[in-house]
Write a protein that holds these residues in place. Structure first.
Motif, PDB file in Angstrom:
ATOM      1  N   LEU A   1       0.832  -1.189  -0.186  1.00  0.00           N
ATOM      2  CA  LEU A   1       0.018   0.030  -0.049  1.00  0.00           C
ATOM      3  C   LEU A   1       0.893   1.219   0.109  1.00  0.00           C
ATOM      4  O   LEU A   1       0.555   2.114  -0.803  1.00  0.00           O
ATOM      5  CB  LEU A   1      -0.829  -0.157   1.295  1.00  0.00           C
ATOM      6  N   THR A   2       1.891   1.274   0.819  1.00  0.00           N
ATOM      7  CA  THR A   2       2.832   2.459   0.644  1.00  0.00           C
ATOM      8  C   THR A   2       3.540   2.761  -0.532  1.00  0.00           C
ATOM      9  O   THR A   2       3.470   3.743  -0.959  1.00  0.00           O
ATOM     10  CB  THR A   2       3.955   2.137   2.018  1.00  0.00           C
TER      11      THR A   2
ATOM     12  N   LEU B   1       1.037   4.003  -2.921  1.00  0.00           N
ATOM     13  CA  LEU B   1       0.547   5.444  -2.516  1.00  0.00           C
ATOM     14  C   LEU B   1       1.643   6.476  -2.570  1.00  0.00           C
ATOM     15  O   LEU B   1       1.534   7.841  -2.537  1.00  0.00           O
ATOM     16  CB  LEU B   1      -0.074   5.660  -1.052  1.00  0.00           C
ATOM     17  N   THR B   2       2.848   6.197  -2.875  1.00  0.00           N
ATOM     18  CA  THR B   2       4.088   6.854  -2.907  1.00  0.00           C
ATOM     19  C   THR B   2       4.032   7.964  -3.935  1.00  0.00           C
ATOM     20  O   THR B   2       4.227   9.173  -3.578  1.00  0.00           O
ATOM     21  CB  THR B   2       5.571   6.271  -3.067  1.00  0.00           C
TER      22      THR B   2
ATOM     23  N   ILE C   1       1.423   9.633  -4.829  1.00  0.00           N
ATOM     24  CA  ILE C   1       0.595  10.505  -4.467  1.00  0.00           C
ATOM     25  C   ILE C   1       1.065  11.359  -3.175  1.00  0.00           C
ATOM     26  O   ILE C   1       1.035  12.461  -3.187  1.00  0.00           O
ATOM     27  CB  ILE C   1      -1.072  10.119  -4.171  1.00  0.00           C
ATOM     28  N   THR C   2       1.572  10.432  -2.271  1.00  0.00           N
ATOM     29  CA  THR C   2       2.432  11.132  -0.856  1.00  0.00           C
ATOM     30  C   THR C   2       3.476  12.002  -1.470  1.00  0.00           C
ATOM     31  O   THR C   2       3.545  13.277  -0.530  1.00  0.00           O
ATOM     32  CB  THR C   2       2.654  10.166  -0.110  1.00  0.00           C
TER      33      THR C   2
ATOM     34  N   SER D   1       6.048   8.970   2.413  1.00  0.00           N
ATOM     35  CA  SER D   1       5.497   7.757   2.407  1.00  0.00           C
ATOM     36  C   SER D   1       5.732   6.671   3.631  1.00  0.00           C
ATOM     37  O   SER D   1       4.777   5.808   3.781  1.00  0.00           O
ATOM     38  CB  SER D   1       5.864   7.307   1.012  1.00  0.00           C
TER      39      SER D   1
ATOM     40  N   VAL E   1       2.763   6.298   5.986  1.00  0.00           N
ATOM     41  CA  VAL E   1       1.467   6.004   5.460  1.00  0.00           C
ATOM     42  C   VAL E   1       1.004   4.677   6.566  1.00  0.00           C
ATOM     43  O   VAL E   1      -0.037   4.739   6.945  1.00  0.00           O
ATOM     44  CB  VAL E   1       1.388   5.520   4.045  1.00  0.00           C
TER      45      VAL E   1
END
Length: 177
Positions: free
Chosen positions: A71-72, A75-76, A78-79, A86, A89
């Motif tokens: 998940l991290t 999402l990296t 975006i973060t 990240s 997260v």
């Protein structure tokens, strides 16, 4: 300073003495009342035990499966655009569920980056700005048998999100990029 430390050492015993003294002045059987309360507390512990076990198992599965790492990584992109590390997260997600699981993640993060690093400081501030929403709601609402929570969950998650955002903004503003 020594006086303040001395007072702080006596505060908890003083509170106990005051409670017992107040009870005795009002003809309350303090020990019997304590035993009744302890019995009720034990019953509540037995009622909430399945919920606690379920939460612990779910958190253990998430950590052991590597889901948080996947998940991290997802999402990296975006973060990084919003300047949110990240690495935080998993901590932000786990904090809503379990404080002890979050503590385990934080210890891993501290070993990697150090507690005095920017990420370590952000994590520390985040722990102070957020709450274990799902754990707290499930325990408290189950204990008092509330079925309809109305806007409590949405409000609690919104406040936790605000705490997460504030922890990043505050830490960046105080300690820099």
């Amino acid at each position: 300073m020594k006086f303040v430390l001395m007072i702080s050492d006596f505060m908890i015993p003083l509170v106990f003495v005051l409670i017992i003294g107040y009870g005795l002045l009002n003809d309350v059987k303090v020990y019997d009342t304590f035993i009744i309360g302890a019995k009720e507390g034990f019953k509540i512990v037995l009622q909430i035990m399945p919920t606690l076990i379920g939460l612990m198992v779910a958190v253990g599965i998430l950590r052991a499966s590597g889901f948080l790492d996947v998940l991290t990584n997802i999402l990296t992109p975006i973060t990084s655009k919003i300047n949110f590390p990240s690495e935080l997260v998993p901590i932000a997600l786990m904090r809503t569920v379990s404080s002890s699981a979050t503590t385990g993640l934080i210890l891993d993060l501290f070993k990697t980056y150090g507690p005095d690093s920017l990420i370590g400081r952000m994590t520390s501030v985040m722990m102070g700005c957020t709450e274990t929403v799902f754990y707290t709601l499930s325990i408290y609402f189950m204990t008092v048998k509330i079925k309809k929570t109305r806007y409590t969950l949405a409000g609690a998650l919104l406040v936790s999100l605000a705490g997460i955002i504030a922890s990043v903004i505050i830490t960046y503003s105080v300690f820099g990029n």
